[in-house]
Scaffold this motif. Structure first.
Motif, PDB file in Angstrom:
ATOM      1  N   GLY A  67     -19.585   3.988 -32.985  1.00  0.00           N
ATOM      2  CA  GLY A  67     -20.599   3.940 -34.033  1.00  0.00           C
ATOM      3  C   GLY A  67     -19.973   3.865 -35.420  1.00  0.00           C
ATOM      4  O   GLY A  67     -20.492   3.176 -36.310  1.00  0.00           O
ATOM      5  N   GLU A  68     -18.839   4.553 -35.614  1.00  0.00           N
ATOM      6  CA  GLU A  68     -18.134   4.481 -36.894  1.00  0.00           C
ATOM      7  C   GLU A  68     -17.586   3.077 -37.140  1.00  0.00           C
ATOM      8  O   GLU A  68     -17.619   2.573 -38.275  1.00  0.00           O
ATOM      9  CB  GLU A  68     -16.977   5.489 -36.912  1.00  0.00           C
ATOM     10  N   VAL A  69     -17.072   2.441 -36.090  1.00  0.00           N
ATOM     11  CA  VAL A  69     -16.575   1.066 -36.204  1.00  0.00           C
ATOM     12  C   VAL A  69     -17.716   0.119 -36.583  1.00  0.00           C
ATOM     13  O   VAL A  69     -17.569  -0.743 -37.465  1.00  0.00           O
ATOM     14  CB  VAL A  69     -15.910   0.622 -34.884  1.00  0.00           C
ATOM     15  N   ARG A  70     -18.874   0.298 -35.938  1.00  0.00           N
ATOM     16  CA  ARG A  70     -20.040  -0.526 -36.250  1.00  0.00           C
ATOM     17  C   ARG A  70     -20.432  -0.342 -37.726  1.00  0.00           C
ATOM     18  O   ARG A  70     -20.650  -1.315 -38.447  1.00  0.00           O
ATOM     19  CB  ARG A  70     -21.212  -0.139 -35.337  1.00  0.00           C
ATOM     20  N   ARG A  71     -20.523   0.922 -38.142  1.00  0.00           N
ATOM     21  CA  ARG A  71     -20.980   1.231 -39.490  1.00  0.00           C
ATOM     22  C   ARG A  71     -20.039   0.639 -40.550  1.00  0.00           C
ATOM     23  O   ARG A  71     -20.495   0.113 -41.566  1.00  0.00           O
ATOM     24  CB  ARG A  71     -21.050   2.754 -39.666  1.00  0.00           C
ATOM     25  N   HIS A  72     -18.741   0.712 -40.278  1.00  0.00           N
ATOM     26  CA  HIS A  72     -17.763   0.182 -41.242  1.00  0.00           C
ATOM     27  C   HIS A  72     -18.009  -1.304 -41.498  1.00  0.00           C
ATOM     28  O   HIS A  72     -18.037  -1.755 -42.656  1.00  0.00           O
ATOM     29  CB  HIS A  72     -16.341   0.396 -40.734  1.00  0.00           C
ATOM     30  N   HIS A  73     -18.201  -2.074 -40.435  1.00  0.00           N
ATOM     31  CA  HIS A  73     -18.344  -3.519 -40.600  1.00  0.00           C
ATOM     32  C   HIS A  73     -19.730  -3.906 -41.101  1.00  0.00           C
ATOM     33  O   HIS A  73     -19.867  -4.899 -41.839  1.00  0.00           O
ATOM     34  CB  HIS A  73     -17.983  -4.221 -39.283  1.00  0.00           C
ATOM     35  N   LEU A  74     -20.737  -3.142 -40.750  1.00  0.00           N
ATOM     36  CA  LEU A  74     -22.068  -3.399 -41.318  1.00  0.00           C
ATOM     37  C   LEU A  74     -22.075  -3.103 -42.817  1.00  0.00           C
ATOM     38  O   LEU A  74     -22.721  -3.819 -43.594  1.00  0.00           O
ATOM     39  CB  LEU A  74     -23.124  -2.553 -40.597  1.00  0.00           C
ATOM     40  N   ASP A  75     -21.340  -2.070 -43.229  1.00  0.00           N
ATOM     41  CA  ASP A  75     -21.227  -1.773 -44.663  1.00  0.00           C
ATOM     42  C   ASP A  75     -20.489  -2.894 -45.387  1.00  0.00           C
ATOM     43  O   ASP A  75     -20.846  -3.254 -46.521  1.00  0.00           O
ATOM     44  CB  ASP A  75     -20.505  -0.442 -44.874  1.00  0.00           C
ATOM     45  N   LEU A  76     -19.452  -3.435 -44.759  1.00  0.00           N
ATOM     46  CA  LEU A  76     -18.714  -4.545 -45.348  1.00  0.00           C
ATOM     47  C   LEU A  76     -19.642  -5.727 -45.609  1.00  0.00           C
ATOM     48  O   LEU A  76     -19.675  -6.274 -46.720  1.00  0.00           O
ATOM     49  CB  LEU A  76     -17.581  -4.993 -44.427  1.00  0.00           C
ATOM     50  N   LEU A  77     -20.369  -6.134 -44.588  1.00  0.00           N
ATOM     51  CA  LEU A  77     -21.222  -7.318 -44.746  1.00  0.00           C
ATOM     52  C   LEU A  77     -22.365  -7.039 -45.724  1.00  0.00           C
ATOM     53  O   LEU A  77     -22.821  -7.939 -46.440  1.00  0.00           O
ATOM     54  CB  LEU A  77     -21.737  -7.801 -43.392  1.00  0.00           C
ATOM     55  N   ASP A  78     -22.827  -5.809 -45.766  1.00  0.00           N
ATOM     56  CA  ASP A  78     -23.905  -5.464 -46.687  1.00  0.00           C
ATOM     57  C   ASP A  78     -23.474  -5.675 -48.135  1.00  0.00           C
ATOM     58  O   ASP A  78     -24.267  -6.096 -48.977  1.00  0.00           O
ATOM     59  CB  ASP A  78     -24.330  -4.017 -46.465  1.00  0.00           C
ATOM     60  N   GLU A  79     -22.199  -5.362 -48.435  1.00  0.00           N
ATOM     61  CA  GLU A  79     -21.686  -5.543 -49.794  1.00  0.00           C
ATOM     62  C   GLU A  79     -21.277  -6.983 -50.076  1.00  0.00           C
ATOM     63  O   GLU A  79     -21.430  -7.464 -51.200  1.00  0.00           O
ATOM     64  CB  GLU A  79     -20.484  -4.628 -50.029  1.00  0.00           C
ATOM     65  N   LEU A  80     -20.758  -7.672 -49.077  1.00  0.00           N
ATOM     66  CA  LEU A  80     -20.192  -8.998 -49.305  1.00  0.00           C
ATOM     67  C   LEU A  80     -21.220 -10.122 -49.241  1.00  0.00           C
ATOM     68  O   LEU A  80     -21.086 -11.134 -49.936  1.00  0.00           O
ATOM     69  CB  LEU A  80     -19.088  -9.275 -48.267  1.00  0.00           C
ATOM     70  N   VAL A  81     -22.224  -9.968 -48.408  1.00  0.00           N
ATOM     71  CA  VAL A  81     -23.172 -11.060 -48.142  1.00  0.00           C
ATOM     72  C   VAL A  81     -24.476 -10.796 -48.880  1.00  0.00           C
ATOM     73  O   VAL A  81     -25.041  -9.706 -48.789  1.00  0.00           O
ATOM     74  CB  VAL A  81     -23.418 -11.194 -46.618  1.00  0.00           C
ATOM     75  N   LYS A  82     -24.956 -11.803 -49.589  1.00  0.00           N
ATOM     76  CA  LYS A  82     -26.178 -11.653 -50.394  1.00  0.00           C
ATOM     77  C   LYS A  82     -27.409 -12.245 -49.715  1.00  0.00           C
ATOM     78  O   LYS A  82     -28.502 -11.704 -49.825  1.00  0.00           O
ATOM     79  CB  LYS A  82     -25.988 -12.328 -51.762  1.00  0.00           C
ATOM     80  N   SER A  83     -27.251 -13.362 -49.023  1.00  0.00           N
ATOM     81  CA  SER A  83     -28.385 -14.048 -48.405  1.00  0.00           C
ATOM     82  C   SER A  83     -28.966 -13.212 -47.263  1.00  0.00           C
ATOM     83  O   SER A  83     -28.243 -12.847 -46.329  1.00  0.00           O
ATOM     84  CB  SER A  83     -27.938 -15.404 -47.855  1.00  0.00           C
ATOM     85  N   PRO A  84     -30.276 -12.903 -47.288  1.00  0.00           N
ATOM     86  CA  PRO A  84     -30.887 -12.123 -46.201  1.00  0.00           C
ATOM     87  C   PRO A  84     -30.728 -12.792 -44.841  1.00  0.00           C
ATOM     88  O   PRO A  84     -30.496 -12.121 -43.838  1.00  0.00           O
ATOM     89  CB  PRO A  84     -32.359 -12.045 -46.611  1.00  0.00           C
ATOM     90  N   ALA A  85     -30.836 -14.135 -44.810  1.00  0.00           N
ATOM     91  CA  ALA A  85     -30.722 -14.853 -43.539  1.00  0.00           C
ATOM     92  C   ALA A  85     -29.308 -14.739 -42.967  1.00  0.00           C
ATOM     93  O   ALA A  85     -29.120 -14.468 -41.773  1.00  0.00           O
ATOM     94  CB  ALA A  85     -31.091 -16.322 -43.729  1.00  0.00           C
ATOM     95  N   VAL A  86     -28.302 -14.928 -43.839  1.00  0.00           N
ATOM     96  CA  VAL A  86     -26.915 -14.819 -43.386  1.00  0.00           C
ATOM     97  C   VAL A  86     -26.602 -13.381 -42.988  1.00  0.00           C
ATOM     98  O   VAL A  86     -25.923 -13.125 -41.995  1.00  0.00           O
ATOM     99  CB  VAL A  86     -25.949 -15.298 -44.494  1.00  0.00           C
TER     100      VAL A  86
END
Length: 471
Positions: A67-86
């Motif tokens: 779960g920590e591994v999942r959260r780390h990468h979801l946090d990364l994409l949340d900050e890096l990616v702006k488009s809701p679809a992407v």
């Protein structure tokens, strides 16, 4: 073209990953690069903990870390990616990969056994996740980038945990799968460290194998440069944690770099050098957090080396802690053959690698990793010799071209260490390395004294410039 390898700290946070993307985008203006990524910093260690917990049937612990591994990468994409679809598409991709990780946890838990093959599969998720986020973020920012699964290219033997590539097959795959994409202007994002067997089972090249992956791919694609992006300004004159005044080395030879790697320098994986030497491809060690820094150029190209000044000959001081000395004494050594063969056969049978050696007529001292040997080995040595063990020591190695042939260098080394108790000295046939052993509590004073001796004032290998146009 260039191969650009980014280490874990260079992609470990959203800010670091964005900086890496910016560096790649700048390089792409010249020609599309091949980008090789490590797992985000700390993730491989988490994956090993997950694997160990699953093998011990600690299911809740393993799933919590997943779960920590999942959260780390979801946090990364949340900050890096702006488009809701992407962002939605990438969230699905991350969840699918972590879902596979959780299925693997459950499978190992049910079987109750963690195999080397399963461990390689666990460890592969770090690189698969980091490259998935990186490639998607690059594409969303308008760059022509494509995620490629390196396991279709890097075909290896079945030596799980330390797999070796099948060279001819890998080179053919790289030329047919990756080169056309690069030639078409597409930046290829792929994984370091991992591969797959002929049967399609995931393998790993060993810890630090991302550097090896990058060098291999660069050699197979006949690239004109291999760039290793890390979090320091190149190869240093000494570990800056030990010597605050340490500085980056501008240019060094492949031989020097390989020697440093084997002697304990942390910047480069030892195997990285071999593919680059084979094709004489220059290797740059650069700082992704400070991309303006010149970094270190590693090459045997006479043109690139022509501007370098050797100063006092010493290039760097390498330290390897966690060592112990095994002193072996026997009158059987005196004037008789076969003793050395008998001695090293014992080390070989127990799989213990000897780091440093010093001999006299009736005794031999060797250093080994303090964690690598056991009492059975010592008992066997005692059957034909007297054995003494010294723990809590470190090897210190002074590295530079032609040290053995340079008058006065050894004298300067040992006279500067007059206040340090040297437990062992070794030089042998190496022309670029003078080594000795000190107690661990003396390491700081030893390396700082040596650094002042050889890198003070203008007498430093760090003052020359890389020839213009080399990078």
């Amino acid at each position: 073209m260039a191969v650009m390898k980014f280490g874990g700290t260079s992609v470990g946070t959203a800010r670091a990953m964005q900086q890496a993307i910016t560096i790649v985008a700048t390089k792409k203006k010249e020609r599309a690069p091949l980008v090789v990524l490590s797992a985000c910093s700390g993730i491989t260690n988490k994956l090993i903990r997950i694997a160990d917990a699953a093998g011990l049937s600690r299911l809740d612990e393993a799933m919590a870390i997943a779960g920590e591994v999942r959260r780390h990468h979801l946090d990364l994409l949340d900050e890096l990616v702006k488009s809701p679809a992407v962002k939605e598409e990438l969230t699905v991709a991350v969840n699918l990969l972590v879902g596979e990780l959780e299925l693997l946890v459950k499978g190992v838990d049910i079987v109750g056994e963690l195999t080397a093959r399963s461990m390689d599969m666990f460890c592969s998720f770090g690189e698969l996740l980091s490259t998935t986020v990186f490639a998607a973020a690059m594409k969303e920012q308008g760059h022509d980038a494509l995620w490629v699964d390196v396991r279709k290219v890097m075909v290896t033997d079945d030596n799980f945990g330390f797999a070796r590539p099948i060279q001819a097959l890998c080179e053919a795959n790289a030329l047919s799968m990756i080169k056309p994409l690069l030639d078409a202007g597409t930046t290829v994002i792929t994984q370091g460290y991992i591969g797959s067997s002929k049967a399609g089972k995931t393998t790993t090249l060993g810890r630090g194998g991302s550097d090896f992956s990058a060098a291999l791919l660069g050699a197979w694609l006949d690239e004109n440069a291999i760039e290793i992006w890390t979090d320091v300004d190149g190869v240093m004159t000494c570990d800056p944690r030990l010597v605050p005044e340490a500085r980056s080395i501008r240019v060094m030879t492949f031989t020097e770099a390989a020697e440093l790697a084997y002697l304990g320098a942390k910047v480069l994986h030892p195997d990285t050098i071999a593919p680059a030497v084979l094709k004489n491809i220059p290797v740059y060690v650069l700082n992704s957090l400070h991309p303006q820094a010149k970094g270190t150029l590693i090459t045997d190209d006479p043109r690139m080396l022509s501007g370098m000044s050797y100063g006092g000959l010493v290039k760097s001081i390498a330290v390897k802690k966690g060592q112990c000395i095994i002193n072996v004494r026997s009158n059987r050594m005196f004037g008789r053959h076969g003793f050395m063969n008998e001695l090293f056969d014992v080390f070989s049978r127990y799989g213990v690698s000897v780091e440093m050696i010093s001999t006299s007529e009736v005794s031999i001292s060797v250093t080994v990793d303090d964690r690598s040997f056991n009492e059975e080995l010592i008992r066997e040595l005692k059957t034909f010799s007297d054995v003494e063990i010294e723990h809590n020591v470190a090897t210190v190695s002074v590295v530079g071209d032609n040290l053995r042939m340079s008058r006065g260098v050894a004298g300067r080394i040992f006279s500067s260490l007059k206040d340090v108790n040297l437990r062992m000295i070794s030089q042998g046939a190496s022309e670029i390395n003078v080594g000795f052993v000190v107690e661990e509590h003396d390491v700081a004073i030893a390396v700082n004294t040596l650094h002042r001796e050889f890198f003070s004032g203008q007498e430093t290998a760090g003052i020359f410039e890389i020839p213009a146009g080399s990078r």
